[in-house]
Design an enzyme around this catalytic site. Structure first.
Site, mmCIF file in Angstrom:
data_model
loop_
_atom_site.group_PDB
_atom_site.id
_atom_site.type_symbol
_atom_site.label_atom_id
_atom_site.label_comp_id
_atom_site.label_asym_id
_atom_site.label_seq_id
_atom_site.Cartn_x
_atom_site.Cartn_y
_atom_site.Cartn_z
ATOM 1 C CB SER A 42 33.524 39.312 44.324
ATOM 2 O OG SER A 42 33.236 39.721 42.999
ATOM 3 C CG HIS A 248 36.117 43.201 42.859
ATOM 4 N ND1 HIS A 248 37.029 42.542 42.064
ATOM 5 C CD2 HIS A 248 35.041 42.383 42.951
ATOM 6 C CE1 HIS A 248 36.530 41.373 41.695
ATOM 7 N NE2 HIS A 248 35.321 41.254 42.219
#
Length: 266
Positions: A42, A248
């Site tokens: 990711s 993230h």
């Protein structure tokens, strides 16, 4: 008089510009000739950056992820983007390497965090006790030292086998927290320090295995310094909605953190 002076001044200026790197046609030509494949988890697909590509589904590949940004800026001869949210070294090896072949000249990869369960660690640290959090990090570090080397080696060997001449760049992960920072709630300083320690151990192993494979390793820790969670100017999502974005990089983290780190290693 002035024409005579220009005859020797102009060549001298051009020579100085070339020496300082102000003239860059060769570099641009090299980038334009690249056949680039971006694989990984990711952090390469761009989860958290938004602007997800319509054909990427649950992989959440973003036009604001560093591979997309680099390709848009450099117009390589070809660009394949197969990075996918949730990928491990095994799933990268088994499902993402198809575009890599003998004509590939450039590969980027992020992988390893999911192998040692960093998402589960963050969930543990948010929901459970400080001691349980620290123990989870210590368990992950044990896996980093014992299991991950073989997994990374298998992945890197597979990449090299498909693209013997490619320049391969392994990118690391940011350090999540600014200690003694601006956060006044959430995890304890002990938990934040433990998570940073786990990230450092992971990055250290990535660097070691990349070197063993003859690949370039590019850390992103320096780029994210001053932009960690609790810094006051974070390029990483903290716990947020949607939950998949949590921990993230934001779009700024991709463009200001990952892209320069990748660009410096190409």
């Amino acid at each position: 008089m002035y024409a005579s002076r220009l005859r020797w001044v102009l060549p001298a200026l051009l020579a100085i510009a070339a020496t300082l790197g102000l003239a860059q046609p060769a570099s641009a030509a090299t980038a334009a000739g690249e056949r680039y494949v971006a694989v990984g988890d990711s952090y390469s697909s761009g989860v958290g950056a938004g602007s997800y590509l319509s054909d990427s589904g649950s992989c959440q590949r973003s036009s604001k992820a560093y591979p997309s940004l680099w390709a848009a800026a450099n117009a390589p001869a070809s660009f394949s983007f197969t990075a996918c949210s949730g990928a491990t070294t095994s799933t990268v090896r088994n499902s993402q390497l198809t575009p890599i072949n003998s004509s590939t000249t450039l590969v980027s990869v992020t992988a390893g965090g999911n192998d040692v369960g960093f998402a589960n660690i963050m969930q543990t640290c948010v929901l459970q006790s400080e001691a349980t959090c620290v123990n989870a990090v210590d368990t992950a570090i044990s896996q980093i030292n014992s299991v991950l080397p073989g997994s990374l080696s298998s992945l890197y060997t597979a990449i090299r086998g498909r693209a013997p001449q490619a320049h391969v760049v392994v990118l690391g992960y940011p350090r999540f927290y600014r200690l003694s920072g601006s956060c006044i709630a959430g995890l304890s300083e002990t938990e934040r320090a433990a998570i940073n320690r786990g990230g450092d151990a992971l990055n250290g192993m990535l660097a070691k295995q990349a070197a063993n494979a003859g690949f370039a390793y590019s850390s992103v820790v320096d780029e994210f310094t001053g932009h960690e969670i609790c810094s006051g100017d974070a390029w990483l999502h903290s716990l947020t909605v949607p939950v998949s974005n949590s921990y993230h990089p934001t779009a700024a983290g991709q463009s200001g953190g990952y892209l320069p780190a990748f660009r410096s290693a190409v």
